[in-house]
Enzyme design. Sequence first.
Site, PDB file in Angstrom:
ATOM      1  N   LYS A   1      -9.246  15.731  14.085  1.00  0.00           N
ATOM      2  CA  LYS A   1     -10.606  16.159  13.753  1.00  0.00           C
ATOM      3  C   LYS A   1     -10.919  17.453  14.491  1.00  0.00           C
ATOM      4  CE  LYS A   1     -11.738  11.298  13.382  1.00  0.00           C
ATOM      5  NZ  LYS A   1     -12.526  10.130  13.755  1.00  0.00           N
TER       6      LYS A   1
ATOM      7  N   GLU B   1      -6.912  11.071  17.133  1.00  0.00           N
ATOM      8  CA  GLU B   1      -7.105   9.628  17.326  1.00  0.00           C
ATOM      9  C   GLU B   1      -6.037   8.890  16.534  1.00  0.00           C
ATOM     10  OE1 GLU B   1     -10.997   8.739  15.782  1.00  0.00           O
ATOM     11  OE2 GLU B   1     -11.884  10.399  16.888  1.00  0.00           O
TER      12      GLU B   1
ATOM     13  N   CYS C   1      41.501   2.690  -9.915  1.00  0.00           N
ATOM     14  CA  CYS C   1      42.936   2.567 -10.172  1.00  0.00           C
ATOM     15  C   CYS C   1      43.215   2.152 -11.606  1.00  0.00           C
ATOM     16  CB  CYS C   1      43.533   1.551  -9.211  1.00  0.00           C
ATOM     17  SG  CYS C   1      42.901  -0.104  -9.516  1.00  0.00           S
TER      18      CYS C   1
ATOM     19  N   CYS D   1      43.842  -1.341  -4.402  1.00  0.00           N
ATOM     20  CA  CYS D   1      42.823  -0.427  -4.922  1.00  0.00           C
ATOM     21  C   CYS D   1      42.055   0.326  -3.832  1.00  0.00           C
ATOM     22  CB  CYS D   1      41.852  -1.193  -5.798  1.00  0.00           C
ATOM     23  SG  CYS D   1      40.693  -0.112  -6.584  1.00  0.00           S
TER      24      CYS D   1
ATOM     25  N   ASP E   1       0.833   4.174  -2.614  1.00  0.00           N
ATOM     26  CA  ASP E   1       0.608   5.561  -2.183  1.00  0.00           C
ATOM     27  C   ASP E   1       1.662   6.483  -2.771  1.00  0.00           C
ATOM     28  OD1 ASP E   1      -1.609   5.192  -0.759  1.00  0.00           O
ATOM     29  OD2 ASP E   1      -0.679   5.204   1.226  1.00  0.00           O
TER      30      ASP E   1
ATOM     31  N   LYS F   1      -4.706   6.436  13.715  1.00  0.00           N
ATOM     32  CA  LYS F   1      -5.249   6.073  12.410  1.00  0.00           C
ATOM     33  C   LYS F   1      -4.997   4.583  12.208  1.00  0.00           C
ATOM     34  CE  LYS F   1      -5.354   7.435   7.584  1.00  0.00           C
ATOM     35  NZ  LYS F   1      -5.372   6.074   7.071  1.00  0.00           N
TER      36      LYS F   1
ATOM     37  N   LYS G   1      -0.163  11.438   8.424  1.00  0.00           N
ATOM     38  CA  LYS G   1       0.435  10.116   8.235  1.00  0.00           C
ATOM     39  C   LYS G   1       1.843  10.020   8.822  1.00  0.00           C
ATOM     40  CE  LYS G   1      -1.039   7.479   5.166  1.00  0.00           C
ATOM     41  NZ  LYS G   1      -1.783   7.313   3.949  1.00  0.00           N
TER      42      LYS G   1
ATOM     43  N   CYS H   1      38.677  -0.984 -13.455  1.00  0.00           N
ATOM     44  CA  CYS H   1      38.345  -0.374 -12.172  1.00  0.00           C
ATOM     45  C   CYS H   1      38.434   1.148 -12.305  1.00  0.00           C
ATOM     46  CB  CYS H   1      39.307  -0.863 -11.107  1.00  0.00           C
ATOM     47  SG  CYS H   1      39.095   0.038  -9.567  1.00  0.00           S
TER      48      CYS H   1
ATOM     49  N   ASP I   1       0.834  -1.207   0.000  1.00  0.00           N
ATOM     50  CA  ASP I   1       0.000   0.000   0.000  1.00  0.00           C
ATOM     51  C   ASP I   1       0.865   1.252   0.000  1.00  0.00           C
ATOM     52  OD1 ASP I   1      -2.112  -1.674   0.178  1.00  0.00           O
ATOM     53  OD2 ASP I   1      -2.335  -1.458   2.350  1.00  0.00           O
ATOM     54  N   ALA I   2       1.961   1.189   0.793  1.00  0.00           N
ATOM     55  CA  ALA I   2       2.831   2.369   0.908  1.00  0.00           C
ATOM     56  C   ALA I   2       3.456   2.697  -0.444  1.00  0.00           C
ATOM     57  CB  ALA I   2       3.909   2.125   1.950  1.00  0.00           C
TER      58      ALA I   2
ATOM     59  N   LEU J   1     -10.065  10.731   3.522  1.00  0.00           N
ATOM     60  CA  LEU J   1      -9.438  11.877   4.184  1.00  0.00           C
ATOM     61  C   LEU J   1      -8.285  12.423   3.353  1.00  0.00           C
ATOM     62  CD1 LEU J   1      -9.156  10.659   7.889  1.00  0.00           C
ATOM     63  CD2 LEU J   1     -10.908  12.079   6.853  1.00  0.00           C
TER      64      LEU J   1
ATOM     65  N   CYS K   1      38.382  -6.028  -8.356  1.00  0.00           N
ATOM     66  CA  CYS K   1      39.483  -5.337  -9.025  1.00  0.00           C
ATOM     67  C   CYS K   1      40.735  -6.140  -8.695  1.00  0.00           C
ATOM     68  CB  CYS K   1      39.580  -3.914  -8.470  1.00  0.00           C
ATOM     69  SG  CYS K   1      41.132  -3.124  -8.914  1.00  0.00           S
TER      70      CYS K   1
ATOM     71  N   ASP L   1      -4.838   0.940  10.624  1.00  0.00           N
ATOM     72  CA  ASP L   1      -4.530   0.533   9.259  1.00  0.00           C
ATOM     73  C   ASP L   1      -5.311  -0.734   8.914  1.00  0.00           C
ATOM     74  OD1 ASP L   1      -3.430   0.714   6.824  1.00  0.00           O
ATOM     75  OD2 ASP L   1      -1.436  -0.015   7.384  1.00  0.00           O
TER      76      ASP L   1
ATOM     77  N   GLU M   1     -13.238   0.863  11.623  1.00  0.00           N
ATOM     78  CA  GLU M   1     -12.180   0.166  10.908  1.00  0.00           C
ATOM     79  C   GLU M   1     -12.128  -1.300  11.328  1.00  0.00           C
ATOM     80  OE1 GLU M   1     -10.795   2.229   8.825  1.00  0.00           O
ATOM     81  OE2 GLU M   1      -8.773   1.533   8.303  1.00  0.00           O
TER      82      GLU M   1
ATOM     83  N   ARG N   1     -16.489   0.265   1.808  1.00  0.00           N
ATOM     84  CA  ARG N   1     -16.639   1.589   1.225  1.00  0.00           C
ATOM     85  C   ARG N   1     -16.986   1.542  -0.267  1.00  0.00           C
ATOM     86  NH1 ARG N   1     -12.117   5.672   2.446  1.00  0.00           N
ATOM     87  NH2 ARG N   1     -10.895   4.549   0.913  1.00  0.00           N
TER      88      ARG N   1
ATOM     89  N   TYR O   1     -15.100   4.770  14.809  1.00  0.00           N
ATOM     90  CA  TYR O   1     -14.538   6.123  14.924  1.00  0.00           C
ATOM     91  C   TYR O   1     -15.524   7.223  14.512  1.00  0.00           C
ATOM     92  CZ  TYR O   1     -13.256   4.898  10.088  1.00  0.00           C
ATOM     93  OH  TYR O   1     -13.271   4.471   8.790  1.00  0.00           O
TER      94      TYR O   1
HETATM   95  S1  IVH Z   1     -12.400   9.273  10.470  1.00  0.00           S
HETATM   96  C1  IVH Z   1     -14.214  10.672   6.395  1.00  0.00           C
HETATM   97  N1  IVH Z   1     -10.839   8.126  12.204  1.00  0.00           N
HETATM   98  O1  IVH Z   1      -8.559   6.175   7.447  1.00  0.00           O
HETATM   99  C2  IVH Z   1     -13.929   9.324   6.868  1.00  0.00           C
HETATM  100  N2  IVH Z   1     -10.753   7.355   9.973  1.00  0.00           N
HETATM  101  O2  IVH Z   1      -7.432   7.579   5.159  1.00  0.00           O
HETATM  102  C3  IVH Z   1     -13.952   9.291   8.344  1.00  0.00           C
HETATM  103  N3  IVH Z   1      -9.215   5.497   9.621  1.00  0.00           N
HETATM  104  O3  IVH Z   1     -11.378   5.939   5.416  1.00  0.00           O
HETATM  105  C4  IVH Z   1     -12.672   8.870   8.796  1.00  0.00           C
HETATM  106  N4  IVH Z   1      -8.546   5.315  11.707  1.00  0.00           N
HETATM  107  O4  IVH Z   1     -10.897   3.985   7.037  1.00  0.00           O
HETATM  108  C5  IVH Z   1     -11.232   8.170  10.926  1.00  0.00           C
HETATM  109  N5  IVH Z   1      -9.558   7.164  13.879  1.00  0.00           N
HETATM  110  C6  IVH Z   1      -9.936   7.208  12.609  1.00  0.00           C
HETATM  111  C7  IVH Z   1      -9.421   6.319  11.649  1.00  0.00           C
HETATM  112  C8  IVH Z   1      -9.850   6.441  10.326  1.00  0.00           C
HETATM  113  C9  IVH Z   1      -8.441   4.819  10.488  1.00  0.00           C
HETATM  114  C10 IVH Z   1      -9.278   5.216   8.180  1.00  0.00           C
HETATM  115  C11 IVH Z   1     -10.676   5.245   7.601  1.00  0.00           C
HETATM  116  C12 IVH Z   1     -10.626   6.274   6.525  1.00  0.00           C
HETATM  117  C13 IVH Z   1      -9.166   6.306   6.205  1.00  0.00           C
HETATM  118  C14 IVH Z   1      -8.754   7.601   5.553  1.00  0.00           C
END
Ligand code: IVH
Length: 702
Positions: free
Chosen positions: A308, A113, A429, A449, A38, A115, A332, A426, A34-35, A84, A444, A117, A194, A136, A246
Site C-alpha cells: 500500500k 502487509e 524398439c 527396450c 484464478d 495477504k 501474490k 513400442c 480458488d487457485a 485489488l 513392451c 487468505d 479478513e 463484500r 486491515y
Molecule cells: S487491503 C481495496 N490488506 O485481499 C480492498 N486486503 O485480493 C482493501 N486481503 O478484498 C484491501 N489481506 O479481502 C488488504 N492485508 C490486507 C489483506 C487484504 C487480505 C484481501 C481482502 C481483499 C483481497 C483482495
Amino acid sequence: MDKQEIKNRIEKLKKEINHHRYLYHVLDKHEISDAALDSLKNELFRLEMDNPEFITPDSPTQRVGGEPLDRFVKVQHSVQMISLFDAFSRDDIFAWEKRLKRIKSIPFEYFAELKLDGLAMSLRYEKNIFKIGATRGDGMVGEDVTQNLKTIESIPLELRVPNENELREIGLSGFQIKKVVQTIKNGTIEVRGEAIMNKKVFDELNKRYKKEGKPVLANSRNGAAGSIRQLNPALAAERKLDFYVYELVTDFGFERHEQKLQLAHLLGFRVLRQIKFCRSLKEVFNFYEKWLQKRNELPFEIDGVVVKVNNLKLWPILGHVGKGPRFMMAYKFPAEQVTSKVEDVVWQVGRTGTLTPIAVLIPVRVGGVTVSHATLHNMDEIFRLGIKIGDTVILERAGDVIPKVIQVLPNLRTGREKEIQVPKKCHVCGGGIERLKNEVAYRCINKNCFAVTLRNLSHWTSRGAMDIEGLGPKIVEQLVKEGLVSDIADFYSLTAGDLKPLERFAEKSSENLIKAIANKKEIPLVKFIIGLGIRHVGEETALLLVKQFLIFNSQFSNNFQFPISQFLKYFLNLKKEDLENIPDIGPVVAESLFEWFRNEKNVEILNKLQKNGVALKVERKSKKQALEGKKFVLTGSLNSLTRNEAKAKIRELGGEMSSAVSSKTDYVIVGDNPGSKYDKAKKLGIEILNEDKFQKLITHNS
Ligand code: IVH
C-alpha cells in the site's frame, strides 16, 4: 488460435468461470480450487486484453464480487468494497510504481502487509456498538452476517475507547483526537478486514469431519466461507474463526496508512503484526521473500502480500481504475494450482519395460517454476481423470514435488479432443505391447527396450554428437525414469521447472542444463546425422552424406541455417539406388538409411525437433580454420604453454584474441589466479575453458 477459436474459448471460459462462481458464492460448493479458478480467470483476462472486441458486460472480468445470497438480508455498503489488482512478479510491481510515478513524480514509500487468505468483511459500529457486519457481495451490496460474525471472539462487540495519550503516541493532532473520541462515542466507525480460519482449527475440524464421515473442507478459506454463511450461528460458532482488520473506512484525516492500523488496534481489533514500512520497493521485495519462505510458520494461510502507498494524502490523487485502487497492489505468491492444455501424450518406457503415459502440456508457471510435462501414471488414472488430448486440465504442484494433473475441465472441450490410445507397438524398439494379468501397467515385451532408449539418447548428447555439457548418461537415465524425456526431441522442450524438483538438481544446475541444451539448438549437419544413431552411419558416412547434400544445395554458404524439414525432404526424395550411387556408400548402408527415413516414428521425431526450435547449419570451412570467427579472452596463467603460444594456436585455427570480455566473446580461457575477467564471463554466461578443456579444443580442431 484464429479469431473464431478465440471467441469460442472466451465464451467457454466465461461459462465455466460463472458456473464455479455460482457454486462458490450461492451454493457454498466447490468443484475446483480458488487457485485453479484464478488461473482460468487470468487466461480469460489475457485473451480479452488481446482481443478487446470480445469483451462483454457480463464477463466475470467486468465485475467486483459475487451476488449476495438471497437468504441473508442485503446491506448497502457506505463505501464500495473494492478489490485489488494482482501482481505476480517483480516486473509487475516495478511497472506499477512506474504508473504511479507518471501521475506523481516523487519517491514513493510503502506499507507492506501479509495477504490473508480468507473473506473480506465490513464491520459497522454505531455509538460504540457493533451493529452490522457484511460480506463484500458485489461490492455495492453485501450480505448481513452480523450474527455469525458475533461468534468470532476477536471481533469486539463494543469498541474500546483509547485514552488521549495513546492517541497522541500514534501521531494524532489535538483536533483529530477529539474527532476520534467523539465519533467512537456518538458516531459511526467502519472497519474492514479478513475473516479467516486458523490452520489448527482447520486441521482439527477436518479430522472430526473425517471421523464422522462428513465431507472434508478443501482449504481453510472454504472453512471460513462456510462458517460465515451458516444460517445457524451456533454452527458458525463451532468453527472458531479469527478476524484481522486491515483498513479503517472512517476518515479522520490521517497522514499515513499505518496510523489506521494503530488506531484499529487501540479500538480493540486484532491487526497483523507481520507488517513493514518500506522506504523503497527493495524493502518490499525483502518482505515478500521473507514471508514466502516463512509462510509455513504462520498460524494462518496467506496467499501473498499487499503493498500500500503509505502516504494517505496521495490516495485521492492516485484514485481508482476499473475494479480497484491504484494505491494498493496484491503481490501474490506463485500459484500452486494452474490450468493448462494437454498438447500430446507420450509413452515413456521404464527399466522393466513398463509404459507410462506422460502429458505434454503448454508450458505454465506453477508454484514459481515453469512446467511442461506431467505424469498420468497409467491407463486406470487416465480413465479416472477422463482425460483426452486437447483437454484443459488443472495442474497442481505441492511444495517441491513433481507436478500432477488433478482434474479435467470437460466443459472447455471443443469437440476436437482425441482419446488417449495405448500404442500398438513400442515407439522405441518397435516391440509388441502387452498388459499383464492383474496389472495396471502395459509393457513392451522387448526386455532390452529401456537400454535401447538410453543408448540412443545418450548417443545424441555425447561428445561425438551434440556434446551437451551436463547431460551425461546418468542424467539422461534420470530424465527418462522421471518420464521427462523419451525421444531426442524431448530434450528441447524441457524447462528449468521440470528439472528443479528432481534429485541432484538445484535451481542453478537446472538453469545451467537448460542453457547448455539451448546453446546447441543450431546443429552442424554432420553432427546431426551422427546423432541420429542410424545403423552403420558413423562420422565417415555422415561426412559423405553432407558432401552430397551440399552438391544439391550449392547455394548454402558457410554457417547457413536451414530447417530440418529441408533435410528431411531431401532424404525422402532419394531412392535406394540414389543412395547406393553416392560415392563410397555401399548397399548395406544405403538400405539402412533408406529404411530409417521410411520409419514414421523417425519422421515424427524430426518434425518434433523442428517444432522444438532445433535447426541445422552447414559448415563449409576447412578443418584447419575450425575456430574461425570465434573470439577468445585469456585470463590467468597456463601451465603447459605460455600466453603467447596459446594466442598463436588460436590464431592459427582462425580464432581471434581480445583483451576484454563482452557479450561478443565466445570463450574465456581461465588459467591459475584468474582476474575479474573470469567473474565477468560467468556473469555473462560465456563458455569457460579451463586449461584441460582448452587443450582438448585445440587438439580436436588441429
Ligand atoms: S487491503 C481495496 N490488506 O485481499 C480492498 N486486503 O485480493 C482493501 N486481503 O478484498 C484491501 N489481506 O479481502 C488488504 N492485508 C490486507 C489483506 C487484504 C487480505 C484481501 C481482502 C481483499 C483481497 C483482495
